[in-house]
Design a protein around this motif. Structure first.
Motif, mmCIF file in Angstrom:
data_model
loop_
_atom_site.group_PDB
_atom_site.id
_atom_site.type_symbol
_atom_site.label_atom_id
_atom_site.label_comp_id
_atom_site.label_asym_id
_atom_site.label_seq_id
_atom_site.Cartn_x
_atom_site.Cartn_y
_atom_site.Cartn_z
ATOM 1 N N LEU A 249 -31.953 -32.625 55.374
ATOM 2 C CA LEU A 249 -31.789 -34.155 55.208
ATOM 3 C C LEU A 249 -31.788 -34.891 54.179
ATOM 4 N N ASN A 250 -32.649 -34.347 53.001
ATOM 5 C CA ASN A 250 -32.722 -35.283 51.984
ATOM 6 C C ASN A 250 -31.365 -35.107 51.188
ATOM 7 N N ASN A 251 -30.739 -33.837 51.256
ATOM 8 C CA ASN A 251 -29.588 -33.441 50.517
ATOM 9 C C ASN A 251 -28.483 -34.534 51.205
ATOM 10 N N ALA A 252 -28.566 -34.402 52.406
ATOM 11 C CA ALA A 252 -27.559 -35.197 53.394
ATOM 12 C C ALA A 252 -27.367 -36.506 53.008
ATOM 13 N N ALA A 253 -28.709 -37.292 53.008
ATOM 14 C CA ALA A 253 -29.029 -38.620 52.715
ATOM 15 C C ALA A 253 -28.255 -38.820 51.480
ATOM 16 N N LYS A 254 -28.513 -38.072 50.352
ATOM 17 C CA LYS A 254 -27.842 -38.276 49.135
ATOM 18 C C LYS A 254 -26.390 -38.120 48.965
ATOM 19 N N LEU A 255 -25.700 -37.201 49.985
ATOM 20 C CA LEU A 255 -24.229 -37.190 50.045
ATOM 21 C C LEU A 255 -23.889 -38.313 50.730
ATOM 22 N N GLN A 256 -24.512 -39.017 51.666
ATOM 23 C CA GLN A 256 -23.897 -40.141 52.375
ATOM 24 C C GLN A 256 -24.072 -41.257 51.431
ATOM 25 N N ARG A 257 -25.015 -41.380 50.418
ATOM 26 C CA ARG A 257 -25.228 -42.433 49.570
ATOM 27 C C ARG A 257 -24.252 -42.377 48.283
ATOM 28 N N TYR A 258 -24.147 -41.246 48.001
ATOM 29 C CA TYR A 258 -23.483 -41.133 46.659
ATOM 30 C C TYR A 258 -21.668 -41.039 46.888
ATOM 31 N N TYR A 259 -21.517 -40.305 48.010
ATOM 32 C CA TYR A 259 -20.033 -39.839 48.241
ATOM 33 C C TYR A 259 -19.569 -40.097 49.824
ATOM 34 N N GLY A 260 -20.342 -41.047 50.384
ATOM 35 C CA GLY A 260 -20.085 -41.287 51.654
ATOM 36 C C GLY A 260 -18.910 -42.440 51.836
ATOM 37 N N THR A 261 -18.030 -42.242 52.629
ATOM 38 C CA THR A 261 -16.918 -43.325 53.020
ATOM 39 C C THR A 261 -16.599 -43.083 54.513
ATOM 40 N N VAL A 262 -16.392 -44.277 55.040
ATOM 41 C CA VAL A 262 -15.944 -44.042 56.554
ATOM 42 C C VAL A 262 -14.403 -44.092 56.471
ATOM 43 N N ASP A 263 -13.873 -44.367 55.580
ATOM 44 C CA ASP A 263 -12.264 -44.322 55.524
ATOM 45 C C ASP A 263 -11.776 -43.041 55.282
ATOM 46 N N THR A 264 -11.369 -42.336 56.189
ATOM 47 C CA THR A 264 -10.732 -41.004 56.118
ATOM 48 C C THR A 264 -9.279 -40.923 55.293
ATOM 49 N N LYS A 265 -8.716 -42.184 55.540
ATOM 50 C CA LYS A 265 -7.427 -42.116 54.844
ATOM 51 C C LYS A 265 -7.452 -42.098 53.371
ATOM 52 N N SER A 266 -8.453 -42.865 52.880
ATOM 53 C CA SER A 266 -8.513 -42.959 51.313
ATOM 54 C C SER A 266 -9.143 -41.868 50.951
ATOM 55 N N ALA A 267 -10.085 -40.886 51.786
ATOM 56 C CA ALA A 267 -10.898 -39.872 51.171
ATOM 57 C C ALA A 267 -9.788 -38.836 50.629
ATOM 58 N N SER A 268 -10.338 -38.273 49.506
ATOM 59 C CA SER A 268 -9.501 -37.244 48.830
ATOM 60 C C SER A 268 -9.633 -35.852 49.632
ATOM 61 N N ASN A 269 -8.615 -35.074 49.848
ATOM 62 C CA ASN A 269 -9.013 -33.931 50.098
ATOM 63 C C ASN A 269 -8.858 -32.656 49.104
ATOM 64 N N VAL A 270 -8.837 -33.250 47.945
ATOM 65 C CA VAL A 270 -8.888 -32.517 46.635
ATOM 66 C C VAL A 270 -10.343 -32.591 46.063
ATOM 67 N N GLU A 271 -10.690 -33.831 45.882
ATOM 68 C CA GLU A 271 -11.829 -34.000 45.045
ATOM 69 C C GLU A 271 -13.180 -33.494 45.938
ATOM 70 N N GLU A 272 -14.074 -32.421 45.176
ATOM 71 C CA GLU A 272 -14.906 -31.742 45.581
ATOM 72 C C GLU A 272 -16.281 -31.977 44.951
ATOM 73 N N PHE A 273 -17.378 -31.850 45.673
ATOM 74 C CA PHE A 273 -18.534 -31.790 45.228
ATOM 75 C C PHE A 273 -19.567 -30.608 45.865
ATOM 76 N N PRO A 274 -20.568 -30.396 44.930
ATOM 77 C CA PRO A 274 -21.313 -29.224 45.615
ATOM 78 C C PRO A 274 -22.411 -29.631 46.368
ATOM 79 N N VAL A 275 -22.595 -28.775 47.484
ATOM 80 C CA VAL A 275 -23.748 -29.011 48.424
ATOM 81 C C VAL A 275 -24.658 -27.830 48.696
ATOM 82 N N GLU A 276 -25.865 -27.990 48.479
ATOM 83 C CA GLU A 276 -26.993 -27.033 48.623
ATOM 84 C C GLU A 276 -27.026 -26.502 50.182
ATOM 85 N N VAL A 277 -26.459 -25.367 50.520
ATOM 86 C CA VAL A 277 -26.625 -24.918 51.804
ATOM 87 C C VAL A 277 -27.948 -24.092 52.120
ATOM 88 N N VAL A 278 -28.553 -24.233 53.228
ATOM 89 C CA VAL A 278 -29.806 -23.615 53.495
ATOM 90 C C VAL A 278 -29.192 -22.019 53.593
#
Length: 435
Positions: A249-278
């Protein structure tokens, strides 16, 4: 008399307790201290553990007091709109001495006479907002004090909340070593700063996207006329990200805060960021577009449910449109998604005061603004409510009841004027409910 004063606001939220210490002089608000703590004992906007909530309140107050170099004892506190009931009220009294000028006692007596509605056992009054007075049949008097007459009448709006919600708020504040000088319904506080004069007068919708819930309210003629609560908010957005991406949940909150957007059309399908997976040693790459789709799915559900409730009272016909604020309003694209679903103009409100430039602080600032704008009649009405909270009423009259989704209802939302000028049309939008 010194016209400057210190006002301390306390915003009891699901995710954070926020305290603002402000110096107010000649209507100007200067923030001199801010304190925030991680909320405890909260669930979807209401207190469920008084001890934990009071401890979190103490922590936030300590920070604000230290920063402002001020001792904090009295606070203006917000009350959630969960289960709010709204209904018009009228009262009348005879004045025996027709040579005596109407004074504060007379005003409070006629206000008390308006509190003859039967409330369910689990509800209690929390606010009485004056509309106008009549003296010997002369109507639309804003302040009758100083006048002479034999009959005084009063029209206003009453608000009630479940006793458990009110009790827990007051008890938590008391255990934190504080005194509540004024309690304010959260939507009313928000509207104080988030809406301009035109929106307050002619009508607008304000949506508070909080951590534990989302609240949509209608302000018309500068008063709260309708409110509905959706029990989903920012916490569920974070939960969705956590579940779908298999991250904490801590990681998810950071992802929402730093990378989150509600606009799927403007979001990039190329830009990537790392996510720590359990369960995995190496972070996994996630695209901005994929994260956006997770967030947008939840936000669309919230807005769609609110849209149905607001449609039921024809709120979208009001000219002010929708104003969005609250912590989740910071996400890019929230206004565009809302506009697509609601079909009216939508804007996001962010406070401009130094130190409060985040939509999560709108309510804190609104509480200060609301308190400093109270006039003498407002204070008299507040005293009447405080005096009558524990009184049982026996008159069997109608009130606006809540449904299972904690929505305040109105009498008949089907009426609207079509032949009058635009200004009059919206000025009279709720005439059938509250005249």
């Amino acid at each position: 008399m010194d016209d400057s004063m210190i006002i301390v606001s306390l915003d009891i939220g699901t995710t954070a307790m926020k305290v603002v210490v402000a110096s107010v002089s000649k209507g100007q608000i200067s923030v001199i201290g801010i304190g925030s703590s991680h909320a405890q004992g909260m669930n979807r906007g209401v207190i469920v553990d008084i001890d934990k909530a009071s401890e979190a309140i103490r922590e936030a107050v300590k920070k604000a007091a230290s920063q402002s170099n001020t001792e904090v004892h009295d606070v203006v506190v917000s009350l959630p709109a969960n289960g709010v009931q709204i209904f018009p009220c009228q009262g009348a009294i005879a004045i025996n001495d027709q040579t005596k000028e109407i004074d504060n006692d007379d005003v409070q007596q006629v206000m008390s006479a308006a509190l003859v509605k039967t409330l369910p056992a689990e509800q209690e009054y929390v606010a009485l907002i004056p509309n106008d007075f009549s003296v010997d049949g002369f109507k639309n008097i804003k302040d009758p004090r100083g006048m002479i007459g034999s009959r005084l009448e009063f029209n206003g709006i009453l608000y009630s909340l479940p006793k458990s919600i009110v009790h827990n708020v007051f008890k938590a504040v008391e255990r934190a070593g504080l005194h509540v000088v004024h309690e304010v319904l959260a939507p009313a506080a928000l509207s104080q700063v988030a809406l301009n004069d035109g929106e307050k007068n002619f009508g607008a919708i304000i949506i508070d996207l909080g951590g534990g819930q989302s609240t949509a309210s209608v302000i018309h003629d500068r008063k709260l006329k309708f409110s509905t609560v959706d029990t989903e908010g920012g916490n569920l957005v974070v939960h969705d990200i956590s579940v779908v991406l298999n991250t904490t949940l801590n990681n998810a909150a950071k992802l929402q805060r730093y990378y989150g957007t509600v606009d799927t059309k403007s979001a990039s399908n190329v830009e990537e960021f790392p996510v720590e997976v359990v369960g995995q040693d190496e972070p996994q790459a996630v695209t901005s577009e994929y994260l956006s789709e997770i967030i947008a799915a939840r936000m669309q559900q919230i807005f769609s449910r609110l849209q149905k409730k607001l449609d039921s009272v024809k709120a979208f016909e009001l000219p002010g449109g929708v104003i969005i604020t609250g912590g989740l309003a910071e996400m890019d694209g929230v206004d565009r998604l809302a506009q697509k679903i609601f079909g009216v103009k939508v804007k996001v409100f962010v406070p401009k005061q130094m130190g409060l430039r985040h939509p999560a602080f709108t309510e804190s600032l609104g509480l200060v603004s609301y308190a400093q704008s109270l006039n003498e009649l407002d204070i008299l009405a507040h005293e009447v409510i405080r005096q009558r909270k524990s009184t049982n009423y026996s008159d069997d009259t109608h009130f606006i009841s809540q449904n299972e989704n904690q929505t305040s209802k109105s009498y008949d939302s089907s009426s609207k004027t079509t032949s009058t000028p635009m200004g009059e049309k919206f000025k009279n939008f709720w005439k059938k409910f509250f005249d």
